[in-house]
Design a protein around this motif. Structure first.
Motif, PDB file in Angstrom:
ATOM      1  N   ASP A   1       0.887  -1.159   0.000  1.00  0.00           N
ATOM      2  CA  ASP A   1       0.000   0.000   0.000  1.00  0.00           C
ATOM      3  C   ASP A   1       0.930   1.216   0.000  1.00  0.00           C
ATOM      4  O   ASP A   1       1.594   1.493   0.997  1.00  0.00           O
ATOM      5  CB  ASP A   1      -0.868  -0.025   1.262  1.00  0.00           C
ATOM      6  CG  ASP A   1      -1.800   1.176   1.352  1.00  0.00           C
ATOM      7  OD1 ASP A   1      -1.468   2.224   0.769  1.00  0.00           O
ATOM      8  OD2 ASP A   1      -2.839   1.055   2.025  1.00  0.00           O
ATOM      9  N   PRO A   2       1.032   1.953  -1.119  1.00  0.00           N
ATOM     10  CA  PRO A   2       2.010   3.048  -1.231  1.00  0.00           C
ATOM     11  C   PRO A   2       1.932   4.078  -0.105  1.00  0.00           C
ATOM     12  O   PRO A   2       2.952   4.477   0.452  1.00  0.00           O
ATOM     13  CB  PRO A   2       1.673   3.679  -2.585  1.00  0.00           C
ATOM     14  CG  PRO A   2       1.019   2.579  -3.357  1.00  0.00           C
ATOM     15  CD  PRO A   2       0.233   1.804  -2.349  1.00  0.00           C
ATOM     16  N   SER A   3       0.726   4.505   0.253  1.00  0.00           N
ATOM     17  CA  SER A   3       0.569   5.537   1.279  1.00  0.00           C
ATOM     18  C   SER A   3       1.009   5.039   2.649  1.00  0.00           C
ATOM     19  O   SER A   3       1.831   5.657   3.322  1.00  0.00           O
ATOM     20  CB  SER A   3      -0.888   6.010   1.336  1.00  0.00           C
ATOM     21  OG  SER A   3      -1.277   6.579   0.114  1.00  0.00           O
ATOM     22  N   ALA A   4       0.444   3.905   3.045  1.00  0.00           N
ATOM     23  CA  ALA A   4       0.783   3.354   4.356  1.00  0.00           C
ATOM     24  C   ALA A   4       2.220   2.860   4.383  1.00  0.00           C
ATOM     25  O   ALA A   4       2.896   2.941   5.406  1.00  0.00           O
ATOM     26  CB  ALA A   4      -0.175   2.211   4.703  1.00  0.00           C
ATOM     27  N   GLY A   5       2.697   2.345   3.245  1.00  0.00           N
ATOM     28  CA  GLY A   5       4.067   1.835   3.179  1.00  0.00           C
ATOM     29  C   GLY A   5       5.091   2.919   3.435  1.00  0.00           C
ATOM     30  O   GLY A   5       6.111   2.691   4.094  1.00  0.00           O
ATOM     31  N   SER A   6       4.843   4.118   2.942  1.00  0.00           N
ATOM     32  CA  SER A   6       5.778   5.226   3.160  1.00  0.00           C
ATOM     33  C   SER A   6       5.810   5.617   4.629  1.00  0.00           C
ATOM     34  O   SER A   6       6.853   6.029   5.151  1.00  0.00           O
ATOM     35  CB  SER A   6       5.383   6.425   2.299  1.00  0.00           C
ATOM     36  OG  SER A   6       4.122   6.940   2.694  1.00  0.00           O
ATOM     37  N   VAL A   7       4.676   5.481   5.326  1.00  0.00           N
ATOM     38  CA  VAL A   7       4.636   5.782   6.750  1.00  0.00           C
ATOM     39  C   VAL A   7       5.486   4.774   7.524  1.00  0.00           C
ATOM     40  O   VAL A   7       6.240   5.138   8.432  1.00  0.00           O
ATOM     41  CB  VAL A   7       3.185   5.772   7.278  1.00  0.00           C
ATOM     42  CG1 VAL A   7       3.165   5.952   8.798  1.00  0.00           C
ATOM     43  CG2 VAL A   7       2.368   6.858   6.608  1.00  0.00           C
ATOM     44  N   VAL A   8       5.380   3.508   7.158  1.00  0.00           N
ATOM     45  CA  VAL A   8       6.190   2.465   7.801  1.00  0.00           C
ATOM     46  C   VAL A   8       7.672   2.761   7.610  1.00  0.00           C
ATOM     47  O   VAL A   8       8.469   2.671   8.549  1.00  0.00           O
ATOM     48  CB  VAL A   8       5.838   1.080   7.229  1.00  0.00           C
ATOM     49  CG1 VAL A   8       6.846   0.030   7.704  1.00  0.00           C
ATOM     50  CG2 VAL A   8       4.436   0.672   7.647  1.00  0.00           C
ATOM     51  N   GLN A   9       8.063   3.125   6.411  1.00  0.00           N
ATOM     52  CA  GLN A   9       9.465   3.438   6.140  1.00  0.00           C
ATOM     53  C   GLN A   9       9.922   4.640   6.956  1.00  0.00           C
ATOM     54  O   GLN A   9      11.049   4.663   7.468  1.00  0.00           O
ATOM     55  CB  GLN A   9       9.657   3.694   4.646  1.00  0.00           C
ATOM     56  CG  GLN A   9       9.487   2.436   3.792  1.00  0.00           C
ATOM     57  CD  GLN A   9       9.516   2.735   2.311  1.00  0.00           C
ATOM     58  OE1 GLN A   9       9.097   3.803   1.866  1.00  0.00           O
ATOM     59  NE2 GLN A   9      10.015   1.786   1.524  1.00  0.00           N
ATOM     60  N   ASP A  10       9.048   5.638   7.109  1.00  0.00           N
ATOM     61  CA  ASP A  10       9.384   6.809   7.916  1.00  0.00           C
ATOM     62  C   ASP A  10       9.562   6.435   9.387  1.00  0.00           C
ATOM     63  O   ASP A  10      10.427   6.979  10.082  1.00  0.00           O
ATOM     64  CB  ASP A  10       8.295   7.884   7.791  1.00  0.00           C
ATOM     65  CG  ASP A  10       8.321   8.572   6.434  1.00  0.00           C
ATOM     66  OD1 ASP A  10       9.353   8.491   5.748  1.00  0.00           O
ATOM     67  OD2 ASP A  10       7.297   9.181   6.067  1.00  0.00           O
ATOM     68  N   ILE A  11       8.748   5.506   9.866  1.00  0.00           N
ATOM     69  CA  ILE A  11       8.858   5.059  11.252  1.00  0.00           C
ATOM     70  C   ILE A  11      10.210   4.406  11.494  1.00  0.00           C
ATOM     71  O   ILE A  11      10.881   4.672  12.504  1.00  0.00           O
ATOM     72  CB  ILE A  11       7.713   4.079  11.597  1.00  0.00           C
ATOM     73  CG1 ILE A  11       6.384   4.840  11.661  1.00  0.00           C
ATOM     74  CG2 ILE A  11       7.973   3.365  12.919  1.00  0.00           C
ATOM     75  CD1 ILE A  11       5.170   3.959  11.844  1.00  0.00           C
ATOM     76  N   PHE A  12      10.642   3.564  10.569  1.00  0.00           N
ATOM     77  CA  PHE A  12      11.954   2.926  10.705  1.00  0.00           C
ATOM     78  C   PHE A  12      13.069   3.961  10.629  1.00  0.00           C
ATOM     79  O   PHE A  12      14.059   3.880  11.368  1.00  0.00           O
ATOM     80  CB  PHE A  12      12.140   1.851   9.632  1.00  0.00           C
ATOM     81  CG  PHE A  12      11.575   0.516  10.010  1.00  0.00           C
ATOM     82  CD1 PHE A  12      12.369  -0.442  10.626  1.00  0.00           C
ATOM     83  CD2 PHE A  12      10.245   0.208   9.756  1.00  0.00           C
ATOM     84  CE1 PHE A  12      11.856  -1.670  10.984  1.00  0.00           C
ATOM     85  CE2 PHE A  12       9.721  -1.020  10.113  1.00  0.00           C
ATOM     86  CZ  PHE A  12      10.525  -1.976  10.728  1.00  0.00           C
TER      87      PHE A  12
END
Length: 238
Positions: A10-21
């Protein structure tokens, strides 16, 4: 974050996960990450699932309920799905009559590695797991962990050294002391000023770097010496 029925990013949610890391790798605590996400108005996983049913294309919206928490952030940081692994069979019940579930031993989990496209590299994930294993708590007004949080340990009992701040004549002094001594008095305090400890660590790091550079120069020299000459030098030293 991936779609429900098929593991596609999921592009939108996936970018949030990457930002969290990324934020964790930058030294932020789970609490600070959660606060940052809430400040930005990014929907928590629960709220995003609700919103994605009817307005999926709108991405994240601000909500006052079900905000991000340190627990939610930690669950994401520990989830192997983001490095491409599919893990199933974590929970089970004693029998079909009992509804309550319990977590099975990790050796009994079903793990399929590299099942899908990852969002996070294996290296970053491993570093984050090490950071999660350290004591990286911060005070409410701090966003990043202290330099030696979770790293400094007592040489006698092996317990973590706790950072404390004392105020004398209006001036603050930071120091580390043995947590075992602080809690049970079963070890010495081993109190050391924060600056002295950081200076000592810096000296050791510089020496370690010098040793590595010296070893590199030795290996480069060995690589230029003919094999027969190396054997001759060994015989001469016997």
């Amino acid at each position: 974050m991936y779609s429900k029925h098929k593991l596609e990013i999921d592009p939108s949610a996936g970018s949030v996960v990457q930002d969290i890391f990324k934020m964790k790798l930058q030294g932020m605590s789970q609490d600070s990450i959660a606060n940052r996400l809430n400040e930005l108005g990014i929907l928590s996983p629960f709220e995003y699932k609700i919103s994605s049913g009817s307005r999926y294309e709108t991405g994240f919206r601000q909500k006052e309920q079900a905000l991000w928490s340190s627990v939610t952030v930690r669950r994401i940081l520990e989830n192997e799905v983001y490095i491409g692994n599919l893990v199933q069979g974590k929970r089970t019940t004693p029998n079909h009559k009992v509804k309550q579930t319990y977590v099975k031993p990790e050796d009994d989990w079903i793990r399929i590695e590299k099942n899908h496209e990852p969002l996070v590299s294996d290296r970053d994930f491993e570093i984050v797991q090490r950071l999660l294993g350290m004591d990286t708590r911060t005070s409410p007004d701090q966003k990043q962990v202290y330099l030696l949080s979770g790293i400094a340990v007592c040489a006698d009992c092996g317990a973590p050294m706790t950072r404390k701040v004392s105020t004398v004549a209006g001036k603050k002094y930071a120091y580390y002391l043995c947590s075992t001594n602080k809690e049970t008095k079963r070890c010495y305090s081993h109190r050391i000023p924060e600056k002295d400890l950081e200076d000592a660590v810096l000296v050791m790091l510089k020496q370690h770097i010098q040793n590595i550079l010296h070893m590199k120069r030795v290996l480069e020299f060995v690589g230029t010496v003919p094999f027969q000459e190396i054997n001759l030098k060994k015989l001469q030293n016997i």
